[in-house]
Scaffold this active site. Structure first.
Site, PDB file in Angstrom:
ATOM      1  N   TYR A  60     -42.578  86.116 109.699  1.00  0.00           N
ATOM      2  CA  TYR A  60     -43.387  84.917 109.935  1.00  0.00           C
ATOM      3  C   TYR A  60     -44.836  85.280 110.268  1.00  0.00           C
ATOM      4  CZ  TYR A  60     -38.880  82.443 110.486  1.00  0.00           C
ATOM      5  OH  TYR A  60     -37.617  81.915 110.318  1.00  0.00           O
ATOM      6  N   HIS A 126     -31.652  88.283 108.949  1.00  0.00           N
ATOM      7  CA  HIS A 126     -32.239  87.070 108.391  1.00  0.00           C
ATOM      8  C   HIS A 126     -31.588  86.679 107.064  1.00  0.00           C
ATOM      9  CE1 HIS A 126     -36.379  84.825 108.365  1.00  0.00           C
ATOM     10  NE2 HIS A 126     -35.369  83.994 108.197  1.00  0.00           N
ATOM     11  N   PHE A 212     -39.189  65.891 106.547  1.00  0.00           N
ATOM     12  CA  PHE A 212     -38.925  64.739 105.674  1.00  0.00           C
ATOM     13  C   PHE A 212     -38.168  63.637 106.402  1.00  0.00           C
ATOM     14  CE2 PHE A 212     -37.175  62.361 102.128  1.00  0.00           C
ATOM     15  CZ  PHE A 212     -38.164  62.446 101.159  1.00  0.00           C
ATOM     16  N   LEU A 213     -37.192  64.036 107.248  1.00  0.00           N
ATOM     17  CA  LEU A 213     -36.331  63.050 107.896  1.00  0.00           C
ATOM     18  C   LEU A 213     -37.014  62.302 109.033  1.00  0.00           C
ATOM     19  CD1 LEU A 213     -33.062  65.162 107.848  1.00  0.00           C
ATOM     20  CD2 LEU A 213     -33.462  63.049 106.581  1.00  0.00           C
ATOM     21  N   GLY A 215     -39.718  60.649 108.491  1.00  0.00           N
ATOM     22  CA  GLY A 215     -40.384  59.526 107.836  1.00  0.00           C
ATOM     23  C   GLY A 215     -41.893  59.645 107.807  1.00  0.00           C
TER      24      GLY A 215
END
Length: 348
Positions: A60, A126, A212-213, A215
């Site tokens: 990351y 990972h 996405f969830l 909104g």
């Protein structure tokens, strides 16, 4: 944060905060990182909130360095810190999975140096190299645990069979999987059943469907340059609006409860099984505070059924990763008795 907001990480793990924090977005994959001062302010806010289960990885970008220089006195002793190895970028820019014993040892030392610590609380593989038996990988991880460099062991994106094989070598404390109303493979492919059987925690990454969830994302055009969601099939122009149906249904349930769709989703995951620990990430303290509000949301049996019915009726369009990366998901590794590779002697 009260003790009521913590729970045991699998059968052998410590008490950790029930809702973790995914650190990836502060450093990588969601567009250009914010200035260091802003990122430190976010971490400071999270730490002072009492959310003390933080998730990073060596891939990351500067995430481990960022956490290693986080300035709160006592943070290292108080934060349950997870990081990962295995994803590697070659000099030519190709992404490969590396599980070789020497590489695991090398990366563990590098991660500790970057994190400014002499131990890692939870160390994950990972991704799994299909060509190396999971038994070899876990034996090396167990060596690190026995040496005191690693306290708890984790895997990510592996099959139920791989989890069972791994636990015969050493107890796996957590398996990190994508798990959300958009990504139900954990339940559909027996991973949750295997973890229940073995007492292994499930750490749910991308529990909000990469935002996405909630909104809040209205169009693929909302993604800035460098945001990997722009190349994800689930967020393509072709599939984006097809997937809004499930978001709309969750929002209707949330509105009836007086919470947000994101809070409903996180609460639903935590309610699904005591073994499940969502780790949503964000770069904004406002979003973090909203996520933490999910700890106060109770899901009734009737609401769980309503949400599950909505998930079953939804036709999620597009895979969760581009085709080139999909082969590293839900992995089975070669059986040990079929392997004649360079590290077989490790198991003797």
């Amino acid at each position: 944060m009260s003790a009521n907001n913590t729970k045991k990480l699998g059968k052998n793990g410590p008490q950790v905060t029930a809702l973790g924090f995914g650190c990836m977005g502060l450093s990588a994959f969601y567009g250009k990182p914010k200035p260091d001062e802003e990122r430190y302010d976010v971490l400071d806010h999270i730490y002072k909130s009492g959310e003390l289960f933080w998730d990073s990885a060596d891939m990351y970008a500067d995430s481990e360095d960022l956490l290693g220089s986080e300035g709160n006195p006592g943070a290292r002793e108080n934060v349950f810190l997870a990081t990962k190895f295995a994803n590697f970028v070659t000099p030519e820019g190709k992404r490969v999975v590396r599980n070789e014993p020497d590489y695991i040892r090398q990366q563990c030392n590098k991660s500790m140096e970057r994190l400014g610590t002499d131990y890692i609380d939870l160390y994950y593989m990972h991704r799994a190299d299909k060509s190396q038996p999971i038994e070899i990988t876990v034996k090396i991880m167990k060596e690190l645990q026995d040496a005191g460099k690693v306290r708890y062991l984790g895997l990510s994106e592996v099959s139920a069979d791989t989890i069972r094989r791994a636990c015969k070598v050493a107890h796996i404390d957590a398996v990190q999987m994508e798990y959300s109303p958009f990504s139900m493979e954990v339940e559909q492919e027996g991973v949750l059943d295997a973890c229940r059987e073995l007492g292994v925690a499930i750490v749910a990454y991308s529990p909000l469907g990469r935002g996405f969830l909630t909104g809040s994302i209205k169009s693929p055009k909302d993604f800035e340059e460098g945001d990997f969601r722009a190349i994800s099939p689930r967020f393509s122009e072709e599939n984006f609006h097809k997937n809004l149906e499930l978001v709309d249904t969750l929002k209707k349930v949330a509105d009836k409860k007086g919470c947000t769709a994101g809070q409903l989703t996180l609460a639903w995951l935590m309610n699904s099984d005591p073994l499940v620990f969502p780790i949503p990430g964000t770069t904004r303290t406002k979003n973090f505070d909203e996520n933490m509000g999910s700890l106060k949301v109770n899901i009734s049996k009737e609401e769980d059924q309503e949400i599950r019915k909505a998930i079953e009726n939804a036709e999620v369009a597009g895979s969760r990763y581009p085709e080139a990366a999909s082969g590293a998901l839900m992995v089975d590794t070669i059986p040990l008795d079929e392997y004649n590779g360079p590290h077989k002697s490790v198991m003797s």
